[in-house]
Design a protein around this motif. Structure first.
Motif, PDB file in Angstrom:
ATOM      1  N   LYS A  97     -76.361   6.732  14.618  1.00 29.57           N
ATOM      2  CA  LYS A  97     -75.663   5.471  14.861  1.00 29.57           C
ATOM      3  C   LYS A  97     -75.864   5.063  16.318  1.00 29.57           C
ATOM      4  CE  LYS A  97     -71.031   3.574  14.129  1.00 29.57           C
ATOM      5  NZ  LYS A  97     -69.662   3.948  13.744  1.00 29.57           N
ATOM      6  N   ASN A  98     -76.082   3.794  16.552  1.00 27.57           N
ATOM      7  CA  ASN A  98     -76.303   3.240  17.895  1.00 27.57           C
ATOM      8  C   ASN A  98     -77.581   3.747  18.552  1.00 27.57           C
ATOM      9  OD1 ASN A  98     -73.768   1.855  17.782  1.00 27.57           O
ATOM     10  ND2 ASN A  98     -72.769   3.784  18.295  1.00 27.57           N
ATOM     11  N   SER A  99     -78.580   4.077  17.744  1.00 29.69           N
ATOM     12  CA  SER A  99     -79.861   4.546  18.271  1.00 29.69           C
ATOM     13  C   SER A  99     -80.995   3.966  17.431  1.00 29.69           C
ATOM     14  CB  SER A  99     -79.932   6.073  18.225  1.00 29.69           C
ATOM     15  OG  SER A  99     -81.214   6.503  18.607  1.00 29.69           O
ATOM     16  N   SER A 100     -82.132   3.743  18.056  1.00 29.18           N
ATOM     17  CA  SER A 100     -83.290   3.221  17.323  1.00 29.18           C
ATOM     18  C   SER A 100     -84.229   4.332  16.862  1.00 29.18           C
ATOM     19  CB  SER A 100     -84.051   2.227  18.201  1.00 29.18           C
ATOM     20  OG  SER A 100     -84.506   2.873  19.377  1.00 29.18           O
ATOM     21  N   ILE A 101     -83.944   5.577  17.236  1.00 29.77           N
ATOM     22  CA  ILE A 101     -84.792   6.707  16.834  1.00 29.77           C
ATOM     23  C   ILE A 101     -84.552   6.993  15.357  1.00 29.77           C
ATOM     24  CG2 ILE A 101     -85.324   9.136  17.213  1.00 29.77           C
ATOM     25  CD1 ILE A 101     -84.287   8.736  20.090  1.00 29.77           C
ATOM     26  N   LYS A 102     -85.642   7.122  14.595  1.00 30.07           N
ATOM     27  CA  LYS A 102     -85.549   7.347  13.153  1.00 30.07           C
ATOM     28  C   LYS A 102     -86.355   8.567  12.740  1.00 30.07           C
ATOM     29  CE  LYS A 102     -85.218   2.451  12.123  1.00 30.07           C
ATOM     30  NZ  LYS A 102     -85.797   1.319  11.419  1.00 30.07           N
ATOM     31  N   ALA A 103     -85.974   9.102  11.606  1.00 26.46           N
ATOM     32  CA  ALA A 103     -86.742  10.164  10.957  1.00 26.46           C
ATOM     33  C   ALA A 103     -86.776   9.828   9.476  1.00 26.46           C
ATOM     34  CB  ALA A 103     -86.101  11.530  11.180  1.00 26.46           C
ATOM     35  N   TYR A 104     -87.734  10.408   8.770  1.00 26.46           N
ATOM     36  CA  TYR A 104     -87.865  10.197   7.332  1.00 26.46           C
ATOM     37  C   TYR A 104     -87.830  11.539   6.624  1.00 26.46           C
ATOM     38  CZ  TYR A 104     -89.367   5.525   8.633  1.00 26.46           C
ATOM     39  OH  TYR A 104     -89.410   4.256   9.155  1.00 26.46           O
ATOM     40  N   SER A 105     -87.196  11.574   5.475  1.00 28.47           N
ATOM     41  CA  SER A 105     -87.198  12.813   4.692  1.00 28.47           C
ATOM     42  C   SER A 105     -88.570  12.979   4.036  1.00 28.47           C
ATOM     43  CB  SER A 105     -86.086  12.779   3.634  1.00 28.47           C
ATOM     44  OG  SER A 105     -86.252  11.677   2.765  1.00 28.47           O
ATOM     45  N   ASN A 106     -88.988  14.228   3.877  1.00 29.67           N
ATOM     46  CA  ASN A 106     -90.280  14.504   3.245  1.00 29.67           C
ATOM     47  C   ASN A 106     -90.112  14.704   1.737  1.00 29.67           C
ATOM     48  OD1 ASN A 106     -89.333  17.134   2.886  1.00 29.67           O
ATOM     49  ND2 ASN A 106     -90.512  17.970   4.595  1.00 29.67           N
ATOM     50  N   LYS A 107     -91.165  15.145   1.054  1.00 33.08           N
ATOM     51  CA  LYS A 107     -91.120  15.312  -0.410  1.00 33.08           C
ATOM     52  C   LYS A 107     -90.094  16.342  -0.853  1.00 33.08           C
ATOM     53  CE  LYS A 107     -95.771  13.716  -1.253  1.00 33.08           C
ATOM     54  NZ  LYS A 107     -97.081  13.993  -1.809  1.00 33.08           N
ATOM     55  N   LYS A 108     -89.755  17.261   0.031  1.00 28.64           N
ATOM     56  CA  LYS A 108     -88.732  18.267  -0.294  1.00 28.64           C
ATOM     57  C   LYS A 108     -87.331  17.771   0.085  1.00 28.64           C
ATOM     58  CE  LYS A 108     -91.833  22.181   0.167  1.00 28.64           C
ATOM     59  NZ  LYS A 108     -92.116  23.436   0.867  1.00 28.64           N
ATOM     60  N   GLY A 109     -87.253  16.530   0.604  1.00 32.01           N
ATOM     61  CA  GLY A 109     -85.974  15.968   1.016  1.00 32.01           C
ATOM     62  C   GLY A 109     -85.554  16.374   2.420  1.00 32.01           C
TER      63      GLY A 109
END
Length: 111
Positions: free
Chosen positions: A43-55
């Motif tokens: 929250k309040n940040s532009s840094i993102k991550a994505y979950s992979n195929k294993k979640g």
């Protein structure tokens, strides 16, 4: 006696500071199956991550700041998770900041 107490507090502080994670991590599931490509951001940040195929995801944490995590994916309900809170006003509880990975279950969005 005073020196022993000071030494104890220094050691306790050092141990506590070393145990803090520099990242959030965990798994994203829905109906007992991992979900990939979920966007996770602090929250309040532009840094993102994505979950992979294993979640699984791993998101860098801002230094000295702990904030809520937001989980977003089209077709699922957006979820915001509190990462640190006090239980009974005394015990600090953490989610997605522990050495072992936590799991969140997202609900499918119904039209």
């Amino acid at each position: 006696m005073k020196n022993i107490l000071v030494l104890f507090f220094i050691i306790a502080t050092f141990c506590c500071c070393k145990s803090h994670q520099s990242y959030y991590h965990g798994y994203v599931y829905s109906e007992n199956a991992p979900i990939d490509a979920v966007i996770i951001n602090e929250k309040n940040s532009s840094i993102k991550a994505y979950s992979n195929k294993k979640g699984y995801f791993k998101l860098p944490k801002k230094a000295n700041i702990v904030d809520d995590l937001i989980f977003t994916k089209i077709g699922f309900k957006k979820d915001t998770v509190i990462t640190v809170w006090l239980q009974y006003g005394e015990k600090e509880m953490k989610r997605f900041l522990n050495k072992t990975a936590d799991t969140i279950n997202l609900k499918v969005q119904k039209n």
